[in-house]
Design an enzyme around this catalytic site. Structure first.
Site, PDB file in Angstrom:
ATOM      1  N   LYS A  76       0.861  -1.184   0.000  1.00 24.56           N
ATOM      2  CA  LYS A  76       0.000   0.000   0.000  1.00 24.56           C
ATOM      3  C   LYS A  76       0.900   1.237   0.000  1.00 24.56           C
ATOM      4  O   LYS A  76       1.949   1.235   0.667  1.00 24.56           O
ATOM      5  CB  LYS A  76      -0.874  -0.045   1.261  1.00 24.56           C
ATOM      6  CG  LYS A  76      -1.895   1.061   1.381  1.00 24.56           C
ATOM      7  CD  LYS A  76      -2.772   0.863   2.637  1.00 24.56           C
ATOM      8  CE  LYS A  76      -3.822   1.931   2.801  1.00 24.56           C
ATOM      9  NZ  LYS A  76      -4.697   1.709   3.973  1.00 24.56           N
ATOM     10  N   SER A 151      -9.689   1.842   3.205  1.00 23.57           N
ATOM     11  CA  SER A 151      -8.835   2.631   2.365  1.00 23.57           C
ATOM     12  C   SER A 151      -7.829   1.802   1.556  1.00 23.57           C
ATOM     13  O   SER A 151      -7.223   2.322   0.633  1.00 23.57           O
ATOM     14  CB  SER A 151      -8.066   3.640   3.223  1.00 23.57           C
ATOM     15  OG  SER A 151      -7.201   2.970   4.120  1.00 23.57           O
ATOM     16  N   SER A 175      -9.860  -0.706   7.307  1.00 25.10           N
ATOM     17  CA  SER A 175      -9.335  -0.575   5.943  1.00 25.10           C
ATOM     18  C   SER A 175      -8.646  -1.789   5.349  1.00 25.10           C
ATOM     19  O   SER A 175      -8.334  -1.782   4.160  1.00 25.10           O
ATOM     20  CB  SER A 175      -8.380   0.610   5.866  1.00 25.10           C
ATOM     21  OG  SER A 175      -9.126   1.780   5.774  1.00 25.10           O
TER      22      SER A 175
HETATM   23  N1  GLN Z   1     -13.091   4.076   6.809  1.00 25.28           N
HETATM   24  C1  GLN Z   1     -12.456   4.486   8.033  1.00 25.28           C
HETATM   25  C2  GLN Z   1     -12.041   5.927   7.925  1.00 25.28           C
HETATM   26  O1  GLN Z   1     -12.299   6.524   6.920  1.00 25.28           O
HETATM   27  C3  GLN Z   1     -11.280   3.594   8.330  1.00 25.28           C
HETATM   28  C4  GLN Z   1     -10.106   3.919   7.508  1.00 25.28           C
HETATM   29  C5  GLN Z   1      -8.934   3.057   7.831  1.00 25.28           C
HETATM   30  O2  GLN Z   1      -9.053   2.000   8.441  1.00 25.28           O
HETATM   31  N2  GLN Z   1      -7.770   3.535   7.442  1.00 25.28           N
HETATM   32  O3  GLN Z   1     -11.466   6.470   8.831  1.00 25.28           O
END
Ligand code: GLN
Length: 484
Positions: A76, A151, A175
């Protein structure tokens, strides 16, 4: 060759059925052919990948190769990679070449894996659909009109379309697990402190954790053998013994106590997803597990709680992007204040700015006690909820997401509806626990994920429970039609 699991590839490399160069060329060709439709990579490191592949092939001929030597993977774009662009999918870091490797990246280099490239993601990992990336949204290989989740959506789309055999992700509120669920993968969020955060660009430091995104639990075990462990460069990394995660995969589940949190099966859950999970639970009963109802009474507070704590931490972490030291800088600033203001106004996207504003607000003198401190107190109650549940059962099972992959653009105008897509994943981060999402069926042709949660530092058990299910089901073997 792209449908093989890591375990199968590892054996093929060892037996010289295939070379790392052949494997790497194959995956690079797939990226070239398929990624224009998916947008799952921000950077492809083809030249370097081939050099690493040749080096891996030398290790095989010298007899110094390990289980993952020569296997292509993708990281990532949140992990710092020495000499390679590390953007966090933000304009703020569009010009940033990392000057060092994240500890996780170093560990994979030492294991001899081949880096195919860096995957797309939501900007600074803020999002649930991969639509906040500066480089454009990622498409779900199961339906190109739908989101891959976020994400870590670039990693999930790339593994699901077999543009890479496996990838890394990070999970602050879901995410890894949510995109794994929406793309039919196995995604493990380890215990907080299990995998080093050194060189992982910070979003919310008390929640962020790196983990594997793979085709199977067995593959996740192989990656965890490389990733897990104490790192003195990360003060929150835990000095706990690291098991060989592949050793206990086949342990019997006879006598395993599974808890079903009643809050995870409420009216918000798509009934067809609930049906898939119930069916999976029957499989576990056939393997000798017993099923128990449990409750996590403070779980209904997770969304506000998370958005107070995560935003507070992000507003502090992202203060470093000031246009002075590295990253984006606005043109022709008239003075220092103008430089700061315009750099941040131009360099960050809307969702990141929304979080910074929210975080700054909840940390401000007048509201700190009312929001931030109160949220920390409720966080403590949530940790107790899990501790209580784990006095009664060994593992918790529920859905990963309330719905299957939604349409691109469906939730972008309503941040709260987007935030709700993490309703079942966030509590785990607040409590620092490990959890895995595994494929559990399909609903109208779209993958359904099942979430397994266990006590801190019991990832080996989690992968064992996931693996046993994957031995008697084939959901994880299904591939999206146009990427076979
Ligand atoms: N969807 C969650 C957020 O927008 C989690 C994101 C993540 O785990 N990086 O904060």
């Amino acid at each position: 060759m792209h449908t093989a699991t890591l375990t199968e590839l590892s054996i093929a490399l060892k037996n010289k059925k295939i070379s790392s160069r052949e494997l790497t060329e194959h995956f690079l060709a797939r990226i070239k052919q398929y990624d224009p439709a998916l947008n799952s990579f921000i950077t492809v490191t083809a030249e370097q990948a081939l050099q690493q592949a040749d080096h891996a092939d030398e290790r095989y001929s010298k007899g110094t190769a390990g289980p993952l030597t020569g296997i292509p993977i993708a990281h990532k774009d949140i992990f710092c990679t020495d000499g390679i662009k590390t953007s966090c999918a933000s304009q703020m870091l569009d010009n940033f070449i990392a000057p060092y490797d994240a500890s996780l990246v170093t560990a994979f280099k030492q294991a001899g894996t081949v880096l195919l490239g860096k995957t797309n993601m939501d900007e600074f990992a803020m999002g649930s659909s991969n639509e906040t990336s500066f480089y454009g949204s990622v498409k779900n290989p199961w339906d190109l009109a739908r989101v891959p989740g976020g994400s870590s959506g670039g990693s999930s789309a790339a593994v699901a379309a077999r543009l890479t055999p496996a990838a890394t992700g990070t999970d602050t509120g879901g995410s890894i697990r949510q995109p794994a669920a929406l793309c039919n993968l196995t995604g493990l969020k380890p215990t907080y402190g299990r995998v080093s955060r050194y060189g992982l660009i910070a979003f919310a430091s008390s929640l962020d954790q790196a983990g594997p995104m793979t085709q199977t639990a067995e593959d996740a075990a192989l990656l965890m053998n490389v990733m897990a462990g104490f790192d003195k460069k990360d003060s929150t990394s835990m000095d706990e013994p690291v098991p060989d995660y592949t050793q206990s995969l086949n342990d019997s589940l006879e006598g395993l106590k599974i808890g079903l949190p009643k809050e995870y099966f409420s009216a918000d859950l798509d009934p067809k997803i609930a049906a898939c999970i119930k069916k999976a639970i029957k499989h576990y009963e056939s393997l000798g597990a017993s099923i128990h109802a449990v409750s996590l009474p403070n779980c209904h507070l997770v969304i506000p709680l998370y958005y107070i704590i995560a935003s507070a931490e992000c507003s502090s972490n992202l203060a470093r992007y000031d246009g002075i030291r590295y990253g984006y800088r606005c043109n022709n600033p008239k003075d220092l204040r103008d430089l700061y203001e315009r750099t941040r106004a131009e360099g960050f996207g809307d969702e990141v700015k929304r979080r910074i504003l929210m975080g700054t607000y909840v940390l401000s003198a007048g509201y700190y006690d009312a929001y931030y401190i109160k949220a920390q107190k409720i966080r403590a109650l949530m940790i107790q909820d899990f501790a209580q549940a784990f006095k009664q059962v060994d593992i918790l099972i529920g859905p990963t997401t309330p719905s299957t992959a939604f349409k691109l653009g469906e939730k972008t105008k309503d941040p709260v509806s987007m935030y709700l897509s993490d309703i079942y994943t966030i509590a785990v981060n607040l409590a620092g626990l490990p959890a895995v999402s595994i494929p559990a069926g399909f609903n109208d042709g779209l993958p359904v994920g099942m979430q397994l949660i266990s006590p801190a530092f019991t990832e080996a058990k989690l992968l064992n429970v996931a693996h046993r299910y994957q031995q008697i089901t084939d959901w994880h073997k299904e591939l999206p039609e146009n990427f076979k």
